[in-house]
Design a protein around this motif. Sequence first.
Motif, PDB file in Angstrom:
ATOM      1  N   SER A   8      52.458  32.128  30.825  1.00 51.37           N
ATOM      2  CA  SER A   8      51.071  32.259  30.382  1.00 51.37           C
ATOM      3  C   SER A   8      50.202  32.833  31.499  1.00 51.37           C
ATOM      4  CB  SER A   8      50.558  30.885  29.946  1.00 51.37           C
ATOM      5  OG  SER A   8      49.241  30.975  29.497  1.00 51.37           O
ATOM      6  N   GLU A   9      50.420  32.359  32.725  1.00 53.58           N
ATOM      7  CA  GLU A   9      49.652  32.864  33.865  1.00 53.58           C
ATOM      8  C   GLU A   9      50.012  34.319  34.177  1.00 53.58           C
ATOM      9  OE1 GLU A   9      50.218  29.994  36.973  1.00 53.58           O
ATOM     10  OE2 GLU A   9      48.854  28.567  36.031  1.00 53.58           O
ATOM     11  N   ARG A  10      51.297  34.662  34.012  1.00 48.06           N
ATOM     12  CA  ARG A  10      51.717  36.067  34.207  1.00 48.06           C
ATOM     13  C   ARG A  10      51.010  36.956  33.179  1.00 48.06           C
ATOM     14  NH1 ARG A  10      56.900  34.127  35.078  1.00 48.06           N
ATOM     15  NH2 ARG A  10      57.512  34.611  32.940  1.00 48.06           N
ATOM     16  N   TYR A  11      50.962  36.454  31.944  1.00 49.16           N
ATOM     17  CA  TYR A  11      50.300  37.202  30.872  1.00 49.16           C
ATOM     18  C   TYR A  11      48.813  37.376  31.183  1.00 49.16           C
ATOM     19  CZ  TYR A  11      48.645  38.490  26.221  1.00 49.16           C
ATOM     20  OH  TYR A  11      48.045  39.133  25.164  1.00 49.16           O
ATOM     21  N   GLU A  12      48.182  36.300  31.660  1.00 51.04           N
ATOM     22  CA  GLU A  12      46.756  36.366  32.028  1.00 51.04           C
ATOM     23  C   GLU A  12      46.531  37.403  33.124  1.00 51.04           C
ATOM     24  OE1 GLU A  12      43.204  33.532  33.890  1.00 51.04           O
ATOM     25  OE2 GLU A  12      45.135  32.639  33.414  1.00 51.04           O
ATOM     26  N   ARG A  13      47.384  37.369  34.150  1.00 51.59           N
ATOM     27  CA  ARG A  13      47.255  38.340  35.249  1.00 51.59           C
ATOM     28  C   ARG A  13      47.464  39.770  34.747  1.00 51.59           C
ATOM     29  NH1 ARG A  13      49.742  34.269  38.351  1.00 51.59           N
ATOM     30  NH2 ARG A  13      51.796  35.131  37.984  1.00 51.59           N
ATOM     31  N   ALA A  14      48.432  39.951  33.858  1.00 48.42           N
ATOM     32  CA  ALA A  14      48.705  41.286  33.312  1.00 48.42           C
ATOM     33  C   ALA A  14      47.512  41.779  32.496  1.00 48.42           C
ATOM     34  CB  ALA A  14      49.958  41.247  32.442  1.00 48.42           C
ATOM     35  N   LEU A  15      46.897  40.873  31.714  1.00 51.18           N
ATOM     36  CA  LEU A  15      45.713  41.240  30.925  1.00 51.18           C
ATOM     37  C   LEU A  15      44.575  41.686  31.833  1.00 51.18           C
ATOM     38  CD1 LEU A  15      45.239  38.575  28.085  1.00 51.18           C
ATOM     39  CD2 LEU A  15      45.467  41.043  27.820  1.00 51.18           C
ATOM     40  N   SER A  61      42.192  35.565  39.287  1.00 51.82           N
ATOM     41  CA  SER A  61      41.924  36.572  38.255  1.00 51.82           C
ATOM     42  C   SER A  61      40.451  36.581  37.872  1.00 51.82           C
ATOM     43  CB  SER A  61      42.761  36.295  37.015  1.00 51.82           C
ATOM     44  OG  SER A  61      44.133  36.319  37.344  1.00 51.82           O
ATOM     45  N   ASP A  62      39.841  35.387  37.875  1.00 50.34           N
ATOM     46  CA  ASP A  62      38.421  35.306  37.552  1.00 50.34           C
ATOM     47  C   ASP A  62      37.610  36.057  38.598  1.00 50.34           C
ATOM     48  OD1 ASP A  62      36.453  34.231  35.721  1.00 50.34           O
ATOM     49  OD2 ASP A  62      35.761  33.039  37.409  1.00 50.34           O
ATOM     50  N   LYS A  63      38.021  35.939  39.853  1.00 53.65           N
ATOM     51  CA  LYS A  63      37.338  36.674  40.919  1.00 53.65           C
ATOM     52  C   LYS A  63      37.525  38.172  40.721  1.00 53.65           C
ATOM     53  CE  LYS A  63      37.562  33.020  44.328  1.00 53.65           C
ATOM     54  NZ  LYS A  63      38.529  32.353  45.179  1.00 53.65           N
ATOM     55  N   GLU A  64      38.703  38.560  40.262  1.00 55.88           N
ATOM     56  CA  GLU A  64      38.949  39.975  39.983  1.00 55.88           C
ATOM     57  C   GLU A  64      38.036  40.459  38.858  1.00 55.88           C
ATOM     58  OE1 GLU A  64      43.119  40.705  39.243  1.00 55.88           O
ATOM     59  OE2 GLU A  64      43.678  39.572  41.031  1.00 55.88           O
ATOM     60  N   LEU A  65      37.870  39.605  37.825  1.00 56.86           N
ATOM     61  CA  LEU A  65      36.989  39.972  36.708  1.00 56.86           C
ATOM     62  C   LEU A  65      35.542  40.083  37.174  1.00 56.86           C
ATOM     63  CD1 LEU A  65      38.469  37.819  33.802  1.00 56.86           C
ATOM     64  CD2 LEU A  65      38.432  40.305  33.947  1.00 56.86           C
ATOM     65  N   LEU A  66      35.129  39.162  38.025  1.00 57.46           N
ATOM     66  CA  LEU A  66      33.774  39.232  38.579  1.00 57.46           C
ATOM     67  C   LEU A  66      33.589  40.517  39.384  1.00 57.46           C
ATOM     68  CD1 LEU A  66      32.830  35.654  39.817  1.00 57.46           C
ATOM     69  CD2 LEU A  66      31.543  37.097  38.254  1.00 57.46           C
ATOM     70  N   ALA A  67      34.605  40.864  40.175  1.00 54.10           N
ATOM     71  CA  ALA A  67      34.537  42.093  40.972  1.00 54.10           C
ATOM     72  C   ALA A  67      34.442  43.318  40.063  1.00 54.10           C
ATOM     73  CB  ALA A  67      35.755  42.195  41.893  1.00 54.10           C
ATOM     74  N   MET A  68      35.197  43.291  38.943  1.00 54.54           N
ATOM     75  CA  MET A  68      35.122  44.405  37.980  1.00 54.54           C
ATOM     76  C   MET A  68      33.709  44.511  37.417  1.00 54.54           C
ATOM     77  SD  MET A  68      38.436  44.013  35.591  1.00 54.54           S
ATOM     78  CE  MET A  68      39.884  43.308  36.333  1.00 54.54           C
ATOM     79  N   ASP A  69      33.133  43.362  37.077  1.00 53.63           N
ATOM     80  CA  ASP A  69      31.786  43.357  36.504  1.00 53.63           C
ATOM     81  C   ASP A  69      30.774  43.914  37.502  1.00 53.63           C
ATOM     82  OD1 ASP A  69      30.077  42.987  34.376  1.00 53.63           O
ATOM     83  OD2 ASP A  69      29.667  40.887  34.828  1.00 53.63           O
ATOM     84  N   VAL A  70      30.916  43.531  38.759  1.00 55.24           N
ATOM     85  CA  VAL A  70      30.028  44.048  39.804  1.00 55.24           C
ATOM     86  C   VAL A  70      30.184  45.567  39.919  1.00 55.24           C
ATOM     87  CG1 VAL A  70      29.595  44.087  42.302  1.00 55.24           C
ATOM     88  CG2 VAL A  70      29.857  41.905  41.114  1.00 55.24           C
ATOM     89  N   ASP A  71      31.430  46.042  39.869  1.00 51.84           N
ATOM     90  CA  ASP A  71      31.679  47.490  39.911  1.00 51.84           C
ATOM     91  C   ASP A  71      30.973  48.198  38.758  1.00 51.84           C
ATOM     92  OD1 ASP A  71      33.256  47.264  42.145  1.00 51.84           O
ATOM     93  OD2 ASP A  71      35.172  47.488  41.088  1.00 51.84           O
ATOM     94  N   ILE A  72      31.092  47.613  37.564  1.00 48.69           N
ATOM     95  CA  ILE A  72      30.479  48.200  36.368  1.00 48.69           C
ATOM     96  C   ILE A  72      28.957  48.261  36.537  1.00 48.69           C
ATOM     97  CG2 ILE A  72      29.994  47.832  33.906  1.00 48.69           C
ATOM     98  CD1 ILE A  72      32.824  46.535  33.750  1.00 48.69           C
ATOM     99  N   ILE A  73      28.381  47.167  37.006  1.00 50.12           N
ATOM    100  CA  ILE A  73      26.925  47.101  37.171  1.00 50.12           C
ATOM    101  C   ILE A  73      26.450  48.104  38.231  1.00 50.12           C
ATOM    102  CG2 ILE A  73      25.024  45.619  37.965  1.00 50.12           C
ATOM    103  CD1 ILE A  73      26.588  43.304  36.526  1.00 50.12           C
TER     104      ILE A  73
END
Length: 132
Positions: A8-15, A61-73
Amino acid sequence: GSSFRESSERYERALVTELGNLLRKRAVGATLVELARASCLVAAFRSALKIVHPSSSTRKSDKELLAMDVDIIMTGLKVAQEEQLKATSKYVNECRKEPMEVSRSQMSNLRFNKSYGKGGISEDAEESGSPS
């Protein structure tokens, strides 16, 4: 139990990785509206992961998502600035007005509205305040 959690964690990371790759590719040349939608998508995805996968050890992964959001903004801010610059340049270039000539006698008659505020600028105030 633990093999399910690991997969499940591998799947989350892949997503997260796939979403990151997709967003970075699509961000090139994206409009402000598209960037805003992408930011909302990332926020919804983060919330969904927290609900579906609350005990995940992959909070990285949450930190990665936050970083993506910052990039987008940040990309959105850059796009907004570029669009504003284009619009301003277009407006300035289209404006073909010639400066109006004002004679000395017209200048001496100019007075700023004294009711606008105390100490309003006027010819009298300038003459009395400046040594000649």
